[in-house]
Design a protein around this motif. Structure first.
Motif, short mmCIF file in Angstrom:
data_model
loop_
_atom_site.label_atom_id
_atom_site.label_comp_id
_atom_site.label_asym_id
_atom_site.label_seq_id
_atom_site.Cartn_x
_atom_site.Cartn_y
_atom_site.Cartn_z
N VAL A 5 8.57 -2.03 -7.67
CA VAL A 5 7.85 -1.73 -8.90
C VAL A 5 8.82 -1.95 -10.06
CG1 VAL A 5 6.77 0.10 -10.26
CG2 VAL A 5 6.23 -0.12 -7.83
N VAL A 6 8.44 -2.85 -10.98
CA VAL A 6 9.26 -3.14 -12.16
C VAL A 6 8.38 -2.93 -13.39
CG1 VAL A 6 10.55 -4.90 -13.42
CG2 VAL A 6 10.68 -4.82 -10.93
N ASN A 7 8.86 -2.18 -14.35
CA ASN A 7 8.08 -1.89 -15.55
C ASN A 7 6.67 -1.41 -15.19
OD1 ASN A 7 10.18 -2.58 -17.32
ND2 ASN A 7 9.63 -4.74 -17.26
N ASP A 8 6.60 -0.49 -14.25
CA ASP A 8 5.35 0.18 -13.85
C ASP A 8 4.38 -0.70 -13.08
OD1 ASP A 8 5.98 2.71 -15.04
OD2 ASP A 8 5.59 1.81 -16.99
N ARG A 9 4.78 -1.90 -12.73
CA ARG A 9 3.85 -2.77 -11.99
C ARG A 9 4.46 -3.22 -10.67
NH1 ARG A 9 1.76 -7.13 -16.28
NH2 ARG A 9 0.80 -7.99 -14.41
N ALA A 25 0.84 -1.21 0.00
CA ALA A 25 0.00 0.00 0.00
C ALA A 25 0.87 1.26 0.00
CB ALA A 25 -0.94 -0.01 1.20
N LEU A 26 1.90 1.23 0.82
CA LEU A 26 2.80 2.39 0.85
C LEU A 26 3.50 2.55 -0.51
CD1 LEU A 26 3.50 4.33 3.18
CD2 LEU A 26 5.55 2.98 3.60
N THR A 27 3.80 1.43 -1.15
CA THR A 27 4.44 1.46 -2.47
C THR A 27 3.51 2.08 -3.51
OG1 THR A 27 5.68 -0.52 -1.85
CG2 THR A 27 5.63 0.03 -4.20
N VAL A 28 2.23 1.73 -3.45
CA VAL A 28 1.25 2.33 -4.37
C VAL A 28 1.15 3.84 -4.14
CG1 VAL A 28 -1.24 2.47 -4.83
CG2 VAL A 28 -0.11 0.24 -4.76
N ALA A 29 1.17 4.25 -2.86
CA ALA A 29 1.11 5.69 -2.56
C ALA A 29 2.33 6.41 -3.15
CB ALA A 29 1.04 5.91 -1.05
N GLU A 30 3.50 5.80 -3.07
CA GLU A 30 4.70 6.43 -3.65
C GLU A 30 4.62 6.43 -5.18
OE1 GLU A 30 6.75 8.06 -1.94
OE2 GLU A 30 6.62 7.24 0.09
N GLN A 31 4.06 5.35 -5.75
CA GLN A 31 4.00 5.21 -7.21
C GLN A 31 3.11 6.29 -7.83
OE1 GLN A 31 2.03 1.64 -8.55
NE2 GLN A 31 3.12 1.61 -10.50
N ASN A 78 6.84 -10.21 -15.03
CA ASN A 78 5.67 -9.84 -15.81
C ASN A 78 5.96 -9.93 -17.31
OD1 ASN A 78 4.10 -9.31 -13.53
ND2 ASN A 78 4.83 -7.21 -13.38
N ASP A 79 6.56 -11.03 -17.72
CA ASP A 79 6.82 -11.36 -19.13
C ASP A 79 7.90 -10.52 -19.81
OD1 ASP A 79 4.85 -13.44 -19.30
OD2 ASP A 79 3.31 -11.88 -19.32
N ARG A 80 8.59 -9.67 -19.06
CA ARG A 80 9.62 -8.86 -19.71
C ARG A 80 10.98 -9.07 -19.04
NH1 ARG A 80 7.06 -2.93 -20.11
NH2 ARG A 80 9.18 -2.45 -20.78
N VAL A 81 12.03 -9.14 -19.85
CA VAL A 81 13.38 -9.23 -19.30
C VAL A 81 13.69 -7.91 -18.60
CG1 VAL A 81 15.81 -9.53 -19.86
CG2 VAL A 81 14.11 -10.85 -21.12
N VAL A 82 14.16 -8.01 -17.37
CA VAL A 82 14.47 -6.81 -16.58
C VAL A 82 15.81 -6.24 -17.06
CG1 VAL A 82 14.97 -5.95 -14.26
CG2 VAL A 82 13.22 -7.71 -14.59
N ALA A 83 15.78 -4.95 -17.43
CA ALA A 83 16.98 -4.33 -18.00
C ALA A 83 17.75 -3.51 -16.97
CB ALA A 83 16.59 -3.43 -19.17
N GLY A 84 17.05 -2.98 -15.96
CA GLY A 84 17.73 -2.12 -14.98
C GLY A 84 17.71 -0.67 -15.44
N GLY A 93 7.82 7.99 -6.19
CA GLY A 93 7.94 7.08 -7.33
C GLY A 93 7.40 7.64 -8.63
N ILE A 94 6.78 8.82 -8.57
CA ILE A 94 6.15 9.39 -9.78
C ILE A 94 7.18 9.53 -10.90
CG2 ILE A 94 5.10 11.48 -10.77
CD1 ILE A 94 3.75 11.95 -8.07
N GLY A 95 6.84 9.02 -12.06
CA GLY A 95 7.73 9.17 -13.21
C GLY A 95 8.80 8.09 -13.31
N ALA A 96 8.90 7.21 -12.31
CA ALA A 96 9.90 6.13 -12.37
C ALA A 96 9.21 4.83 -12.72
CB ALA A 96 10.60 5.98 -11.01
N SER A 97 9.70 4.13 -13.77
CA SER A 97 9.03 2.89 -14.12
C SER A 97 9.52 1.75 -13.23
CB SER A 97 9.21 2.56 -15.60
OG SER A 97 10.46 2.00 -15.82
N SER A 98 10.64 1.94 -12.55
CA SER A 98 11.07 0.94 -11.57
C SER A 98 11.63 1.64 -10.35
CB SER A 98 12.12 0.00 -12.16
OG SER A 98 13.35 0.65 -12.32
N PHE A 99 11.14 1.25 -9.20
CA PHE A 99 11.68 1.78 -7.94
C PHE A 99 11.35 0.81 -6.82
CE2 PHE A 99 7.93 3.22 -5.61
CZ PHE A 99 6.98 3.32 -6.61
#
Lengths: 393, 393
Positions: free
Chosen positions: A228-232, A197-203, B230-236, A208-214
């Protein structure tokens, strides 16, 4: 979710989702800029935004709001009508409930606490219902415009099923919490693991805004992590993910309650810090607050105990960064952790920098203490995200 | 890619991509079953498949192929025409090139090696061109139906730019390898990090099929890892990911070449194994092959050296599983690693099980040695995946 899932009428397509969430998380922003960032055509952006404007979720900035001196804005920026809807978020601990009402932008409007007479399911549900009633009564607009409740709880949570599979602190197994609370409150209810939940709040609403991985690392009684990896948010194929507390950085020891050895949590959790501090002082009555106070006063033995904890946390963060390369890591925690940041920050960042591999060290590390109210805000953020996310069919 | 990217004509939409890749990686499969698994309508599946059939990439199974005794198949299954196109894959090491030709299903058709006179860019490109010519000449159909070359190399690779940013083994910095080799061969060229290439091969054509998250751990001179989430290779975010070799499982030591301490690679890489084995025996001429031979003959000191390596690898795998919860972990390696699996398998699986947190231990661990030819197949798999992936615009 076992309760019927609400869905705002304008949310009809992936384009509508992309446009609305960009304005919600990154607005005010012009249609032209939305088109540029999403890859949608300008016509598609205008078409997607219109129903949200009509339904009162979005509005155009006034001319007066646009003309900040010396800072020209692009034409017709769109912004959220934050007071269009309100959300309740509750963090559940073993001894109390911490509740907040937030607006649509996850800004906390009001806060309330209730002590729990016991951690039994019956008592917790009853106190939840009372807390919700208190919060809804605290402003006239909440009655009309608050339909969603999010709850955050530590442990193993099945969000889709609204089920607390296992909560060690509360001693709960297989509790259908969302269903129980929806029946008592009439609200649309979500329940999520507190770190997620805290991760969603940061995302959506934080660092986390604007970062696709954090990553969000939480330091307190235990050491947790949301990824969060690739926005999920990473859920884990077997329901386990983000268990940074059980990265073995200590070599052969110390033994951990999980059955492993050398776990970060066995070095830097509240309990092992207390054990080490009591051993160093001979004072069996030491509390974590007292350990921190003595360390702040300059005591070298207490400082050494905390330094070891910070070093272990920094090493585990480096292990995580070496494996998945997040853009940012946000280190946060509850009140005890908050008070101790000044005492461990140097060790965390130094151990991280020393162990991060090559460019993984470029990851930005942000230390940001969060109060329990902010964990409750995380629960509200999950309710907001659940409302505005298209379910896959 | 600096060379113009080929794109098969039938690949016109996300639906076309979904249908074709499902048949490629999981076929033969009926249109009905494809519709069920992808969520597309039957009409959409039929429409997407038709141009691939017309272009010769797909065909319907013959009635004779369908009627395996006692095993009824669904109606009209579609399958790949594997001989529709061929692909060259080359693994580049510091001393030799290992090349393969595969068909569209990544099945190896022919293999060839060339020793490198030096690791200079000029020599490597010249030998690559010669190797490609040899492979293309090995069967008449390759001349017409082989247009793509994939290369795999250890180090920091910018696949999108076709650039080897840094390869420590070859001593290369900022080498535009794809462009150089495309100019010499006339082929459509991709270059990828070798561990990521092996991960792609497992994802589409190996042990990763059907898993939305899994990891490939490579054991050899160094310890590497490819992650699929989530089906994608993690690039970093900063170009670094999968560096499981630099998870610090050893506590305060031993020191690692990366500047960190206690890294898996500093315990279980080929060099530290040799150092430990030479220290235990006093024999400074020991090779890794000899260490393995002595251990296999039952020598307790050599077995202990390898057991420590296996233990460290298992701990790092548990750290990874605790963090991102893969469905499966595939442990693989080059020839030296291959020979030693029997000696470290028990330690790897025992350390993993002991340190994995809760249900993370349910992750399936698969030990699957791969020869250098299979690394070259990984490079071909990247060429196949690049050809059949819609680029984001």
């Amino acid at each position: 979710m076992l309760t019927p899932q609400r869905r705002p009428e304008p949310l009809t397509s992936p384009a509508a989702f992309a446009v609305f969430t960009m304005i919600l998380t990154q607005g005010p922003v012009s249609r032209v800029e939305i088109a540029r960032r999403t890859g949608l055509s300008s016509a598609a952006v205008t078409k997607a935004a219109r129903p949200f404007i009509d339904a009162g979720y979005l509005r155009e900035l006034d001319a007066t709001e646009r003309s900040a001196p010396g800072a020209g804005r692009p034409a017709s920026p769109l912004t959220i009508r934050s007071d269009r809807e309100f959300f309740i978020g509750v963090k559940i601990t073993d001894s109390e409930l911490i509740g907040v009402v937030t607006d649509l932008s996850a800004q906390v409007q009001v806060t309330a606490h209730r002590a729990l007479p016991s951690p039994s399911v019956q008592d917790v549900v009853a106190e939840l219902a009372a807390l919700v009633a208190d919060l809804l009564a605290s402003a006239p607009e909440y009655g009309d415009r608050c339909h969603s409740l999010g709850m955050a709880i530590s442990g193993d949570v099945d969000k889709a099923g609204g089920l607390v599979r296992y909560s060690p602190f509360l001693g709960w197994h297989q509790v259908p919490l969302a269903e129980l609370v929806a029946a008592r409150t009439g609200l649309s209810v979500t329940v999520e693991n507190d770190v997620k939940a805290l991760t969603v709040a940061e995302q959506w609403f934080g660092e986390g805004i604007g970062a696709s991985s954090f990553a969000v690392v939480t330091v307190g009684t235990g050491i947790g992590c949301g990824l969060v990896v690739n926005d999920r948010v990473v859920a884990g194929a077997h329901g386990v993910a983000g268990e940074i507390g059980h990265v073995p950085v200590g070599g052969d020891g110390p033994p951990c309650h999980c059955g492993g050895a050398g776990c970060v949590e066995a070095i830097a959790g509240t309990e092992p810090i207390l054990v080490a501090a009591r051993a160093a002082t001979g004072d069996e009555s030491l509390t974590i607050e007292r350990v921190l106070a003595i360390a702040r006063a300059g005591d070298p033995a207490m400082r050494e105990v905390l330094a070891r904890a910070g070093h272990a946390i920094g090493l585990a963060m480096a292990a995580m960064a070496n494996l998945f390369g997040p853009e940012r890591i946000i280190v946060t925690g509850d009140v005890a952790g908050l008070a101790s940041y000044e005492l461990v920050e140097k060790q965390i960042t130094r151990a991280f920098a020393g162990q991060a591999f090559g460019a993984a060290a470029d990851c930005r590390v942000i230390l940001r203490p969060r109060t329990f109210e902010q964990w409750a805000r995380g629960a509200a953020a999950v309710a907001i995200q659940s409302l505005f996310t298209l379910q896959e069919t």
